[in-house]
Design a protein around this motif. Structure first.
Motif, PDB file in Angstrom:
ATOM      1  N   SER A 300       0.816  -1.215   0.000  1.00 59.67           N
ATOM      2  CA  SER A 300       0.000   0.000   0.000  1.00 59.67           C
ATOM      3  C   SER A 300       0.844   1.258   0.000  1.00 59.67           C
ATOM      4  O   SER A 300       0.389   2.321  -0.417  1.00 59.67           O
ATOM      5  N   ILE A 301       2.076   1.168   0.466  1.00 60.00           N
ATOM      6  CA  ILE A 301       2.926   2.366   0.526  1.00 60.00           C
ATOM      7  C   ILE A 301       4.164   2.232  -0.353  1.00 60.00           C
ATOM      8  O   ILE A 301       5.074   3.046  -0.284  1.00 60.00           O
ATOM      9  N   THR A 302       4.218   1.173  -1.169  1.00 57.59           N
ATOM     10  CA  THR A 302       5.376   0.953  -2.033  1.00 57.59           C
ATOM     11  C   THR A 302       5.166   1.623  -3.385  1.00 57.59           C
ATOM     12  O   THR A 302       4.246   1.256  -4.126  1.00 57.59           O
ATOM     13  N   PRO A 303       5.989   2.618  -3.738  1.00 55.11           N
ATOM     14  CA  PRO A 303       5.847   3.241  -5.057  1.00 55.11           C
ATOM     15  C   PRO A 303       6.506   2.383  -6.131  1.00 55.11           C
ATOM     16  O   PRO A 303       7.570   1.799  -5.909  1.00 55.11           O
ATOM     17  N   GLY A 332      10.799  10.161 -19.201  1.00 52.23           N
ATOM     18  CA  GLY A 332       9.606  10.274 -18.374  1.00 52.23           C
ATOM     19  C   GLY A 332       9.571   9.142 -17.363  1.00 52.23           C
ATOM     20  O   GLY A 332      10.010   8.026 -17.651  1.00 52.23           O
ATOM     21  N   ARG A 333       9.066   9.438 -16.171  1.00 48.60           N
ATOM     22  CA  ARG A 333       8.988   8.413 -15.126  1.00 48.60           C
ATOM     23  C   ARG A 333       7.640   8.522 -14.430  1.00 48.60           C
ATOM     24  O   ARG A 333       7.332   9.524 -13.794  1.00 48.60           O
ATOM     25  N   VAL A 334       6.826   7.482 -14.573  1.00 50.27           N
ATOM     26  CA  VAL A 334       5.485   7.450 -13.991  1.00 50.27           C
ATOM     27  C   VAL A 334       5.563   6.772 -12.626  1.00 50.27           C
ATOM     28  O   VAL A 334       6.094   5.660 -12.501  1.00 50.27           O
ATOM     29  N   ARG A 335       5.012   7.429 -11.608  1.00 44.31           N
ATOM     30  CA  ARG A 335       5.054   6.904 -10.235  1.00 44.31           C
ATOM     31  C   ARG A 335       3.637   6.593  -9.758  1.00 44.31           C
ATOM     32  O   ARG A 335       2.753   7.451  -9.798  1.00 44.31           O
ATOM     33  N   SER A 353      -1.892   8.711 -13.931  1.00 42.10           N
ATOM     34  CA  SER A 353      -0.531   9.040 -13.517  1.00 42.10           C
ATOM     35  C   SER A 353       0.351   9.298 -14.726  1.00 42.10           C
ATOM     36  O   SER A 353       1.220  10.172 -14.707  1.00 42.10           O
ATOM     37  N   PHE A 354       0.109   8.529 -15.804  1.00 39.79           N
ATOM     38  CA  PHE A 354       0.832   8.745 -17.061  1.00 39.79           C
ATOM     39  C   PHE A 354       0.519  10.138 -17.593  1.00 39.79           C
ATOM     40  O   PHE A 354       1.404  10.855 -18.081  1.00 39.79           O
ATOM     41  N   ASP A 355      -0.736  10.531 -17.488  1.00 35.80           N
ATOM     42  CA  ASP A 355      -1.158  11.866 -17.925  1.00 35.80           C
ATOM     43  C   ASP A 355      -0.398  12.967 -17.197  1.00 35.80           C
ATOM     44  O   ASP A 355       0.027  13.958 -17.800  1.00 35.80           O
ATOM     45  N   ILE A 356      -0.248  12.799 -15.899  1.00 34.19           N
ATOM     46  CA  ILE A 356       0.453  13.803 -15.096  1.00 34.19           C
ATOM     47  C   ILE A 356       1.891  13.961 -15.569  1.00 34.19           C
ATOM     48  O   ILE A 356       2.408  15.075 -15.684  1.00 34.19           O
TER      49      ILE A 356
END
Length: 455
Positions: A300-303, A332-335, A353-356
């Protein structure tokens, strides 16, 4: 009893620009676009052809390659990495050449060029080797690394493959595509004995067109030197296989519609940039994660991080020639949190998230550029290739390739790699290459197909 797979080298030679070419020595400094690629193994691409080899086709390929190197002569040179404080650079001395290998395999081309799981080691044997820049640092040695090598492999069932291995720091996919288009056009002209093709899109070698007001190159170069001792080439895992998956235009539309409908249910706006690229990558990302799922209580807290490349030429605030030779792509790096991706709305979360990240790159792609190298070391998934670069359009005179494979470098054991090609028949679909262990590939294939049916 099956005969063990084998590739036998028949000839090894070196190809130079034509002897009557007057090409002065050239030194190209690296830019901040190039430096991050020093941390990666060379780019590897295979072109499979299911046609009988034309008479003397290796001679045609050699002759046309020589003519091509008249224009792309830096690729015959080397990447030199001297001791500090000197900087790495691309050097063409005027008498350099490209390694050219001719080989024959005892297997069928239909097996190696299929979509089913194929051993990565077998595919790799169809590609020439290039030493990676990821060597240990020696403050007293200047490293000299070739930029390009080529291997032609014929098969027992009348087909052949062209394999290219190139240093990432020397050329991005755009530059490699231009090189391949030139080479294939010269070959096609020789094959058909037409009036010789004249290449008019002269590569632009002047690196001063890339502006660096914030000394980003210096920052990245220092980071690379500092981390060089920790970079290790991965050991080849003989259990790894590569498979190809295909998303048709209707599949892509189905995925997009699923995302839009999910957003409507919770009264949220859908992602703006639901392109073929973004849609396909996010779908595969979710499938990979489900297969790799560890059921960790910390999920739940692992990116998790997905890295991809985007055109730098289209994002610069100033114009540079489209024929610019070298790398001009941004990172680009999606998190996303692992728990969010594994949720029932994980696909929506991934695309948003990809959009951001896309919006950030559009706003200022150099923002955070000083972290390109260190942040990419944290990736869980990396995307290589693009459906916008039409390698299937490359025609040497015997038609387009039956299959194109992009193989990951030596980091495939550390990070999942997704490779992309546009559909061979230009129908708007997407070819997706995935590398996994044999057991996980079986699970991924089942999941990829079943989830698509349930959308």
């Amino acid at each position: 009893m099956a005969v063990p797979f084998h590739v036998n080298v028949l000839e090894h030679c070196r190809i130079s620009p034509p002897s009557d070419s007057v090409i002065p020595p050239l030194t190209l400094p690296l830019t901040y676009f190039d430096i991050p690629w020093l941390s990666y193994a060379p780019n590897r691409t295979l072109f499979f052809y299911h046609v009988p080899a034309p008479p003397n086709f290796t001679t045609l390929l050699k002759q046309s390659l020589s003519l091509t190197l008249h224009h792309f002569y830096p690729l015959a040179g080397n990447l030199t990495i001297p001791p500090l404080p000197a900087e790495p650079q691309i050097v063409y001395t005027g008498c350099d050449s490209v390694s050219f290998t001719v080989a024959k395999s005892n297997t069928d081309i239909h097996h190696l060029s299929g979509n089913h799981p194929r051993r990565l080691t077998n595919l790799s044997s169809l590609l020439p080797s290039l030493q990676s820049p990821t060597m240990s640092r020696d403050t007293h040695v200047t490293w000299t690394l070739p930029l390009l090598a080529i291997q032609i492999t014929s098969f027992r069932d009348s087909g052949f493959a062209i394999g290219l291995t190139s240093q990432h720091a020397a050329a991005d996919e755009r530059t490699l595509y231009t090189f391949m288009s030139c080479w294939s056009s010269f070959c096609k002209s020789l094959l058909k004995q037409d009036s010789l093709f004249e290449f008019k899109s002269t590569p632009w070698f002047d690196r001063s067109v890339i502006l660096d007001p914030n000394s980003l190159k210096t920052t990245l170069l220092q980071q690379w030197w500092n981390m060089l001792d920790s970079l290790k080439d991965s050991q080849t895992d003989h259990n790894m296989v590569q498979s190809t998956f295909y998303l048709s235009p209707s599949d892509v539309s189905k995925i997009k519609q699923h995302i839009v409908e999910k957003c409507k249910i919770v009264n949220e706006d859908p992602p703006i940039n639901l392109s073929l690229y973004e849609t396909g990558v996010c779908y595969v990302w979710i499938c990979l994660l489900k297969v790799e799922e560890s059921h960790d209580a910390q999920a739940s807290i692992t990116p998790l991080y997905l890295g991809y490349n985007a055109s730098g030429i289209s994002r610069l605030k100033y114009e540079i020639p489209l024929s610019y030779f070298g790398c001009c792509i941004v990172f680009g790096r999606v998190r996303v949190l692992e728990s969010e991706l594994l949720d029932e709305d994980g696909l929506v979360c991934a695309t948003k998230s990809f959009d951001i990240e896309i919006d950030r790159l559009v706003r200022d792609f150099l923002e955070g550029g000083e972290r390109w190298i260190c942040e990419w070391e944290e990736l869980n998934v990396r995307v290589i290739g693009s459906p916008k670069v039409d390698f299937y359009g490359v025609d040497f005179g015997w038609g387009k390739a039956k299959k194109i494979e992009k193989l990951p470098g030596d980091d495939h054991g550390r990070v999942n790699v997704i490779s992309l090609n546009g559909g061979r028949d230009l129908d708007g679909g997407l070819e997706i290459g995935v590398v996994l262990s044999e057991d996980k590939m079986l699970a991924f294939t089942s999941l990829f197909n079943s989830d698509l049916k349930q959308l």
